[in-house]
Design an enzyme around this catalytic site. Structure first.
Site, PDB file in Angstrom:
ATOM      1  CG  HIS A 266       9.781  58.674  65.326  1.00  0.00           C
ATOM      2  ND1 HIS A 266       9.600  57.349  65.621  1.00  0.00           N
ATOM      3  CD2 HIS A 266       9.965  59.307  66.519  1.00  0.00           C
ATOM      4  CE1 HIS A 266       9.682  57.186  66.945  1.00  0.00           C
ATOM      5  NE2 HIS A 266       9.914  58.360  67.499  1.00  0.00           N
TER       6      HIS A 266
ATOM      7  CG  HIS B 282      11.955  61.204  68.832  1.00  0.00           C
ATOM      8  ND1 HIS B 282      10.668  60.994  69.253  1.00  0.00           N
ATOM      9  CD2 HIS B 282      12.088  62.551  68.643  1.00  0.00           C
ATOM     10  CE1 HIS B 282      10.043  62.176  69.324  1.00  0.00           C
ATOM     11  NE2 HIS B 282      10.878  63.131  68.952  1.00  0.00           N
TER      12      HIS B 282
ATOM     13  CG  ASP C 276      13.751  56.733  71.691  1.00  0.00           C
ATOM     14  OD1 ASP C 276      13.623  57.810  71.081  1.00  0.00           O
ATOM     15  OD2 ASP C 276      12.776  56.063  72.095  1.00  0.00           O
ATOM     16  CG  HIS C 277      12.492  55.325  67.741  1.00  0.00           C
ATOM     17  ND1 HIS C 277      11.531  54.336  67.699  1.00  0.00           N
ATOM     18  CD2 HIS C 277      12.253  56.029  68.879  1.00  0.00           C
ATOM     19  CE1 HIS C 277      10.750  54.447  68.758  1.00  0.00           C
ATOM     20  NE2 HIS C 277      11.165  55.466  69.491  1.00  0.00           N
TER      21      HIS C 277
ATOM     22  CG  HIS D 263       5.831  60.703  68.572  1.00  0.00           C
ATOM     23  ND1 HIS D 263       5.785  60.885  69.937  1.00  0.00           N
ATOM     24  CD2 HIS D 263       7.064  60.193  68.303  1.00  0.00           C
ATOM     25  CE1 HIS D 263       6.937  60.498  70.472  1.00  0.00           C
ATOM     26  NE2 HIS D 263       7.726  60.075  69.496  1.00  0.00           N
TER      27      HIS D 263
ATOM     28  CG  ASP E 268       7.983  56.356  69.931  1.00  0.00           C
ATOM     29  OD1 ASP E 268       8.069  55.118  69.993  1.00  0.00           O
ATOM     30  OD2 ASP E 268       8.873  57.122  70.357  1.00  0.00           O
TER      31      ASP E 268
ATOM     32  CG  HIS F 228       9.006  53.163  73.654  1.00  0.00           C
ATOM     33  ND1 HIS F 228      10.169  53.414  74.336  1.00  0.00           N
ATOM     34  CD2 HIS F 228       8.975  54.039  72.615  1.00  0.00           C
ATOM     35  CE1 HIS F 228      10.820  54.404  73.738  1.00  0.00           C
ATOM     36  NE2 HIS F 228      10.119  54.804  72.686  1.00  0.00           N
TER      37      HIS F 228
HETATM   38 ZN   LIG Z   1      10.620  56.282  71.323  1.00  0.00          ZN
HETATM   39 ZN   LIG Z   2       9.639  59.105  69.559  1.00  0.00          ZN
END
Ligand SMILES: [Zn+2]
Ligand SMILES: [Zn+2]
Length: 254
Positions: A57, A59, A61-62, A115, A132, A170
């Site tokens: 996805h 985001h 942090d990915h 999400h 996530d 995570h």
């Molecule tokens: Zn994440």
């Molecule tokens: Zn995420």
């Protein structure tokens, strides 16, 4: 067919990226690179050259490592076709029902929105990379969807064979387990798993991968039909999706 080698690459404070190496085809992918440096170190330690970047996805942090890693290695960026505009450097958009090929391996794409609208899970060689959407004993927050949408997405993942390995985005397992125990304090599988997780985390070890079979026995977000969980919520007669929605709401405030 030789199986894929999968390596865990911890990133940022609690993210996991995953190296997937196909020795026969000479291909190496990274799933959800949060940042470039830990990925580069993991590649150098193994003597691999990055050929693919897979995103579950959009985001940051990915996907934060997408552009620097693409520039360094010329890797192909593969992500959700329905979220092309939000995946940095995307080359190939993938969709459910149209398997993608990684070397000689067929990669099944599952669209699992909620999400984020475009969230996908990559399934290959008995492993599912869930980002996530599904965590060990948890699930992602509903940033771009409602409980019905997430329940449909999780139900899709629950249909995978029980021995499917779950690689999530995570390390949230300890706090997820604490929450799960508030709803099912007498679930013997959950109590056993939580003790194992405490031991692993005390040693600094990752708690991934799990399996979908273990998740179905211990993850409250896959267990709206559990009588004990329903009783804890005071929702003995509610629908599965309503029980799921209440579980998610309680976790938000946990
Ligand atoms: Zn994440
Ligand atoms: Zn995420």
């Amino acid at each position: 067919m030789a199986s894929l080698e999968i390596g865990i690459v911890p990133c940022l404070s609690d993210n996991y990226a995953y190296l997937i190496h196909d020795a026969a085809a000479g291909l190496t992918a990274i799933v959800d690179p949060s940042e470039p440096e830990p990925v580069k170190r993991a590649l150098e330690a193994r003597g691999y050259k990055l050929t693919h970047i897979l995103n579950t996805h959009h985001h940051f942090d990915h996907t934060g490592g997408n552009l620097p890693l693409k520039e360094a290695y010329g890797a192909e960026v593969v992500g959700p076709g329905k979220d092309r505009d939000r995946i940095p450097g995307i080359d190939t958009g993938v969709e459910e029902g149209k398997p993608w090929r990684f070397g000689n391996h067929t990669v099944e794409i599952l669209e699992v929105p909620a999400h984020t609208r475009g969230a996908i899970t990559f399934v290959m060689d008995g492993a599912a990379f869930t980002g996530d959407t599904l965590f060990a004993m948890g699930c992602g927050r509903l940033f771009e969807g409602n409980p019905q949408m997430m329940w449909t997405s999780l139900s899709k993942l629950a249909k995978l064979p029980d021995d499917t390995k779950i690689y999530c985005g995570h390390e949230y397992t300890l706090s997820n387990g604490r929450f799960a125990l508030t709803l099912e304090p007498n679930n013997a599988d959950l109590k056993r798993r939580f003790a194992d997780v405490e031991t692993a985390r005390a040693k600094g070890q990752p708690t991934v991968p799990s399996t979908i079979g273990i998740e179905k026995k211990t993850n409250p977000f896959l267990r709206p039909n559990s009588p004990e969980l329903r009783k804890s919520l005071g929702m003995e007669k509610a629908s599965d999706v309503d029980v799921f929605g209440e579980t998610r709401k309680r976790k938000d405030n946990f």
